[in-house]
Scaffold this active site. Sequence first.
Site, short mmCIF file in Angstrom:
data_model
loop_
_atom_site.label_atom_id
_atom_site.label_comp_id
_atom_site.label_asym_id
_atom_site.label_seq_id
_atom_site.Cartn_x
_atom_site.Cartn_y
_atom_site.Cartn_z
CE LYS A 57 -2.94 3.39 -4.56
NZ LYS A 57 -1.86 2.91 -5.44
CB THR A 106 4.20 2.14 -3.99
OG1 THR A 106 4.68 2.79 -2.81
CG2 THR A 106 4.94 0.81 -4.15
CB THR A 146 2.54 4.38 -13.01
OG1 THR A 146 2.07 3.14 -13.54
CG2 THR A 146 2.13 5.50 -13.95
CD GLU A 174 -0.06 2.04 -2.81
OE1 GLU A 174 0.84 2.01 -3.66
OE2 GLU A 174 -1.07 1.31 -2.87
N GLY A 227 -0.12 5.37 -8.48
CA GLY A 227 -0.71 4.56 -9.54
C GLY A 227 -1.97 3.86 -9.06
CB ALA A 228 -4.99 3.00 -9.68
CG ASP A 229 -3.34 -2.55 -9.00
OD1 ASP A 229 -2.27 -2.69 -9.61
OD2 ASP A 229 -3.39 -2.43 -7.76
N GLY A 274 -1.73 -3.79 -5.92
CA GLY A 274 -1.05 -4.82 -6.70
C GLY A 274 0.41 -4.97 -6.29
N GLY A 275 0.99 -3.88 -5.81
CA GLY A 275 2.38 -3.92 -5.35
C GLY A 275 2.49 -4.19 -3.86
C1 5RP Z 1 0.98 -0.62 -5.24
C2 5RP Z 1 -0.10 -0.03 -6.05
C3 5RP Z 1 0.24 0.44 -7.41
O1 5RP Z 1 -0.07 1.80 -7.50
C4 5RP Z 1 -0.55 -0.33 -8.43
O2 5RP Z 1 -0.29 -1.70 -8.24
C5 5RP Z 1 -0.18 0.09 -9.86
O3 5RP Z 1 1.13 -0.28 -10.10
P1 5RP Z 1 1.85 0.03 -11.46
O4 5RP Z 1 1.97 1.51 -11.58
O5 5RP Z 1 3.18 -0.67 -11.34
O6 5RP Z 1 1.03 -0.56 -12.59
O7 5RP Z 1 -1.23 0.08 -5.65
O8 5RP Z 1 0.49 -1.15 -4.05
#
Ligand code: 5RP
Length: 227
Positions: free
Chosen positions: A98, A30, A33, A107, A86-88, A100-101
Amino acid sequence: MHEQQTAEKRRVGEKAAELVEDGMIVGLGTGSTAYWFIKKLAERVAGGLRITGVATSVRTAELAESLGIRVVDVNEVGEVDLTVDGADEIDDHFNAIKGGGGALLREKIVASISRRMVVIVDSTKRVERLGRFPLPVEMVPFGYKHTLRKLEQAGCAPRLREKDGAPFVTDGGHYIVDLHLGRIDDPERLAGSIGNMPGVVEHGLFIGLVTDVLIAEDGEVRMMKRA
Ligand code: 5RP
């Protein structure tokens, strides 16, 4: 978002789609990315690749299905061959933050049943020490003010995540608090203490789950494998 960052996200996302092989069960991450991964994967599916997707959020399921990827419920699969997400933040020990979304619970469940978990990140996500990015923690709404107070007392500087003036609600119907820690010296210890708090459903520390990192650095995509 910075133009270069968007370009890097696209590059790693599209590169990750090359890792998918015919017949695989694929965990679909999610975020912005993972979006590029799913788009490219859909192109390969349109070209004849046969895969089954397991989504880490409602919006990812909707995106994947709208692009022609078959998505099944996580309970329908025994394990996942490959998850791309993805990851933060990611450190050199392959520990990640992780959520941020707001999709961290699903996940983490999908990551935990994956034989391989590839994290795809732009160059801004790599850190020496985790914690500058506020650590998301998912909690049940019941008694959340008490859970918040406990986190406050533990020195975690929690802030309830809001959307449109109301608490942000996850796909699982939970709330999120973001812990403004600054730096995390001992991720394992922190994971243990937060994870044991009544009311906490899950936290965004991914420890021992990430097997590979695809990172865009210096105009190139580098693949790093956990030893
Ligand atoms: C969502 C996540 C995302 O993978 C993380 O926030 C990275 O997001 P982005 O690819 O938009 O930078 O953990 O819960």
